[in-house]
Design a protein around this motif. Structure first.
Motif, PDB file in Angstrom:
ATOM      1  N   SER A 177       0.349 -66.147 -27.532  1.00 40.07           N
ATOM      2  CA  SER A 177       0.711 -64.695 -27.314  1.00 40.07           C
ATOM      3  C   SER A 177       2.105 -63.579 -27.744  1.00 40.07           C
ATOM      4  O   SER A 177       2.883 -65.024 -28.342  1.00 40.07           O
ATOM      5  CB  SER A 177       1.355 -65.269 -25.814  1.00 40.07           C
ATOM      6  OG  SER A 177       1.635 -63.424 -24.760  1.00 40.07           O
ATOM      7  N   THR A 197       3.250 -60.808 -26.883  1.00 39.29           N
ATOM      8  CA  THR A 197       3.762 -60.272 -25.599  1.00 39.29           C
ATOM      9  C   THR A 197       3.967 -60.518 -24.262  1.00 39.29           C
ATOM     10  O   THR A 197       3.674 -62.206 -23.684  1.00 39.29           O
ATOM     11  CB  THR A 197       3.252 -59.265 -24.809  1.00 39.29           C
ATOM     12  OG1 THR A 197       2.009 -58.846 -23.966  1.00 39.29           O
ATOM     13  CG2 THR A 197       2.882 -58.024 -26.249  1.00 39.29           C
ATOM     14  N   GLU A 254       4.185 -59.817 -20.825  1.00 41.15           N
ATOM     15  CA  GLU A 254       2.726 -59.847 -19.844  1.00 41.15           C
ATOM     16  C   GLU A 254       1.807 -60.756 -20.501  1.00 41.15           C
ATOM     17  O   GLU A 254       0.704 -61.227 -19.102  1.00 41.15           O
ATOM     18  CB  GLU A 254       2.221 -58.102 -20.814  1.00 41.15           C
ATOM     19  CG  GLU A 254       4.088 -56.880 -20.356  1.00 41.15           C
ATOM     20  CD  GLU A 254       4.722 -56.614 -21.160  1.00 41.15           C
ATOM     21  OE1 GLU A 254       5.083 -56.478 -21.176  1.00 41.15           O
ATOM     22  OE2 GLU A 254       4.531 -57.386 -21.988  1.00 41.15           O
ATOM     23  N   SER A 255       0.780 -60.674 -22.207  1.00 41.84           N
ATOM     24  CA  SER A 255       0.249 -61.538 -22.235  1.00 41.84           C
ATOM     25  C   SER A 255       1.085 -62.857 -21.637  1.00 41.84           C
ATOM     26  O   SER A 255      -0.425 -63.177 -21.137  1.00 41.84           O
ATOM     27  CB  SER A 255      -0.207 -61.255 -23.785  1.00 41.84           C
ATOM     28  OG  SER A 255       0.311 -61.623 -24.522  1.00 41.84           O
ATOM     29  N   THR A 256       1.834 -63.219 -21.841  1.00 43.09           N
ATOM     30  CA  THR A 256       1.901 -64.846 -21.859  1.00 43.09           C
ATOM     31  C   THR A 256       2.103 -64.661 -19.927  1.00 43.09           C
ATOM     32  O   THR A 256       1.340 -65.881 -19.689  1.00 43.09           O
ATOM     33  CB  THR A 256       3.445 -65.234 -21.977  1.00 43.09           C
ATOM     34  OG1 THR A 256       3.782 -64.926 -24.026  1.00 43.09           O
ATOM     35  CG2 THR A 256       4.481 -66.219 -21.459  1.00 43.09           C
ATOM     36  N   ASN A 259       8.372 -62.228 -35.912  1.00 44.17           N
ATOM     37  CA  ASN A 259       8.123 -62.980 -34.426  1.00 44.17           C
ATOM     38  C   ASN A 259       7.840 -63.994 -33.513  1.00 44.17           C
ATOM     39  O   ASN A 259       7.310 -64.399 -34.155  1.00 44.17           O
ATOM     40  CB  ASN A 259       6.948 -61.664 -34.294  1.00 44.17           C
ATOM     41  CG  ASN A 259       6.416 -60.277 -34.284  1.00 44.17           C
ATOM     42  OD1 ASN A 259       8.546 -59.507 -34.614  1.00 44.17           O
ATOM     43  ND2 ASN A 259       6.360 -59.176 -34.807  1.00 44.17           N
TER      44      ASN A 259
END
Length: 202
Positions: free
Chosen positions: A143, A145, A147-149, A187
């Protein structure tokens, strides 16, 4: 040994893969993902959002007595997976074109699943994985982001996965600038992994 990668270690250099404008799990992250998957010689891995096929290729080389099912919906990515499959000479890699949420429902069972990209179908994929993943099987998710995590973590808990683990990796690579070398940060990537418990106990 494989004709293109003559080593038993994970983390094939990115430059060895044929690439286009398709996301790829980078070599350092891929090496960790392979460790978290805990592949065996006869593992059956489903690679969701296979991209260039870098994880699929590494898994196919590691589990030569098993199979890797690469799921991808983008035409460019499908072409790249095919080219990399040929370049590395792996025959136990099967490519499925389409949406993961639909394709997984057609599979009877598997014992490993990697989610590198869900295409907005994270809940459906994890729900179906909880049904079709064999007891003791492994799920690994990357992941980028928060949010996705958070979504993936909550779903792993909701569907009763065990030994849930999270690790965030930040890689910096050396970049030459004249007489000096600077470390250029990539990233951060969060890797979630978990084990499917004994379904008979539920």
């Amino acid at each position: 040994m494989n004709k293109k990668w003559g080593y038993s270690t994970s983390g094939i250099p990115d430059k060895e893969f044929i690439r286009g404008n398709v996301p790829m799990t980078k070599e350092e992250i891929r090496a960790i993902v392979m460790g978290k998957l805990r592949l065996e010689e006869d593992s059956l891995l489903v690679d969701v959002g296979a991209g260039t096929g870098s994880v699929s290729i590494e898994a196919a080389l590691r589990s030569q007595g098993g199979k890797v099912l690469a799921i991808e919906c983008k035409e460019e990515a499908i072409n790249l997976i095919n080219k990399n499959k040929e370049a590395f000479g792996v025959e136990n890699l099967i490519i499925h074109k389409g949406r993961a949420g639909e394709i997984i429902k057609t599979l009877s069972s598997f014992n490993r699943i990697f989610i590198g990209g869900s295409g907005g179908e994270m809940e459906d994929i994890i729900k179906d994985a909880s049904i079709r993943l064999s007891a003791g099987g492994r799920i690994v998710i990357t992941s980028v982001t928060i949010e996705s995590t958070s979504c993936a973590l909550n779903l792993l808990k909701e569907y009763s996965f065990e030994e849930i683990d999270l690790v965030t990796i930040t890689v910096a690579r050396g970049k030459n600038t004249g007489n000096y070398t600077l470390m250029e940060g990539q990233n951060p990537i969060t890797i979630l992994s978990a084990t499917r418990g004994n379904l008979n106990e539920e």
